[in-house]
Design an enzyme around this catalytic site. Structure first.
Site, PDB file in Angstrom:
ATOM      1  N   GLY A  46       2.169  -6.428  -8.474  1.00  0.00           N
ATOM      2  CA  GLY A  46       3.243  -5.776  -8.989  1.00  0.00           C
ATOM      3  C   GLY A  46       2.527  -4.552  -9.710  1.00  0.00           C
ATOM      4  O   GLY A  46       1.855  -4.112  -9.518  1.00  0.00           O
ATOM      5  N   SER A  48       1.169  -4.044 -13.265  1.00  0.00           N
ATOM      6  CA  SER A  48       0.790  -4.811 -14.737  1.00  0.00           C
ATOM      7  C   SER A  48       1.329  -4.308 -16.033  1.00  0.00           C
ATOM      8  O   SER A  48       1.670  -5.085 -16.764  1.00  0.00           O
ATOM      9  CB  SER A  48      -0.870  -4.916 -14.813  1.00  0.00           C
ATOM     10  N   CYS A  77      -4.018  -9.386  -7.805  1.00  0.00           N
ATOM     11  CA  CYS A  77      -3.770  -7.866  -8.350  1.00  0.00           C
ATOM     12  C   CYS A  77      -3.434  -7.556  -9.581  1.00  0.00           C
ATOM     13  O   CYS A  77      -4.117  -7.891 -10.307  1.00  0.00           O
ATOM     14  CB  CYS A  77      -2.965  -7.162  -7.138  1.00  0.00           C
ATOM     15  N   ARG A 104      -8.547  -0.401 -13.003  1.00  0.00           N
ATOM     16  CA  ARG A 104      -7.489  -0.396 -12.556  1.00  0.00           C
ATOM     17  C   ARG A 104      -7.146   0.554 -11.345  1.00  0.00           C
ATOM     18  O   ARG A 104      -7.884   1.895 -11.539  1.00  0.00           O
ATOM     19  CB  ARG A 104      -6.114  -0.199 -13.349  1.00  0.00           C
ATOM     20  N   HIS A 170      -3.978  -9.105  -1.937  1.00  0.00           N
ATOM     21  CA  HIS A 170      -2.789  -9.852  -1.667  1.00  0.00           C
ATOM     22  C   HIS A 170      -2.632 -10.916  -0.539  1.00  0.00           C
ATOM     23  O   HIS A 170      -2.125 -10.509   0.584  1.00  0.00           O
ATOM     24  CB  HIS A 170      -1.511  -8.763  -1.308  1.00  0.00           C
ATOM     25  N   GLU A 172      -0.706 -13.093  -0.404  1.00  0.00           N
ATOM     26  CA  GLU A 172       0.761 -13.464  -0.159  1.00  0.00           C
ATOM     27  C   GLU A 172       1.272 -12.271   0.905  1.00  0.00           C
ATOM     28  O   GLU A 172       2.550 -12.717   1.391  1.00  0.00           O
ATOM     29  CB  GLU A 172       1.668 -13.661  -1.666  1.00  0.00           C
TER      30      GLU A 172
END
Ligand code: GLN
Length: 188
Positions: A46, A48, A77, A104, A170, A172
């Site tokens: 998402g 941070s 992530c 990042r 990711h 997911e």
């Protein structure tokens, strides 16, 4: 097993689906008390900065640290950034649970997102995985205690230190459940 997913911001629903597909119970949580029902915790991708602001606002930090002292936690992530010891520029301190230094947005902006094969090692078995990178961080430095579990070329993209597992891509967002399965069955 009951797998908690920090549901303050980001793609927590995708993690919940992955957990359910593996036959476990997902618990999307926004409050400290719910952690008591969880065996492990996932911090999703998402943004941070948004997630750490909400952690502060909702005063979740002590409960998250207490949980991580005794349970396994996976961060993907933005989750990796929040778990890292040196996260770069965040409005509040990170959780500092894994001794890595992170850059990042190391691959550029949203428009530079990409999918590419990464090489990961799960339970000693080297294997390829489809890495989905979205404004992803890179692990620039890591302590000796940190075990490197994944590379994209020469970049370190997945790591573990005891009960803390992080990846900069990711899992997911694929239909591939191997990393979630590894976290749930082998990270303690
Ligand atoms: N770039 C985001 C951050 O710094 C992370 C992106 C992601 O989780 N896909 O928080």
């Amino acid at each position: 097993m009951n797998i908690g997913i920090l549901a303050l911001q980001g793609d927590y629903v995708k993690h919940a689906r992955a957990v359910e597909k593996l036959g476990h119970t997902s618990i999307c949580l926004k409050e400290a008390d719910t952690l008591q029902k969880c065996d492990k915790l996932i911090i999703p991708g998402g943004e941070s900065t948004a997630i750490i602001r909400l952690i502060e606002k909702l005063k979740l930090r002590p409960a998250l640290l207490e949980f991580a002292a005794e349970h396994a936690v996976m961060g993907t992530c933005a989750g990796l950034i929040l778990l890292s010891k040196i996260p770069g520029n965040l409005p509040f301190p990170s959780l500092g649970l894994i001794d890595i230094e992170v850059e990042r947005n190391a691959y550029g902006r949203q428009i530079d997102s990409f999918i590419d094969t990464v090489q990961i090692t799960l339970n000693g078995q080297e294997q390829d995985f489809e890495g989905v990178f979205i404004r992803a961080p890179k692990i620039k430095k890591y302590a000796e205690t940190v075990e490197i579990l994944g590379y994209h070329g020469t970049d370190v993209v997945m790591a573990q230190d005891k009960n803390i597992l992080v990846c900069s891509f990711h899992p997911e967002l694929t239909n591939d459940l191997r990393i979630h399965d590894f976290f749930i069955s082998s990270v303690d």
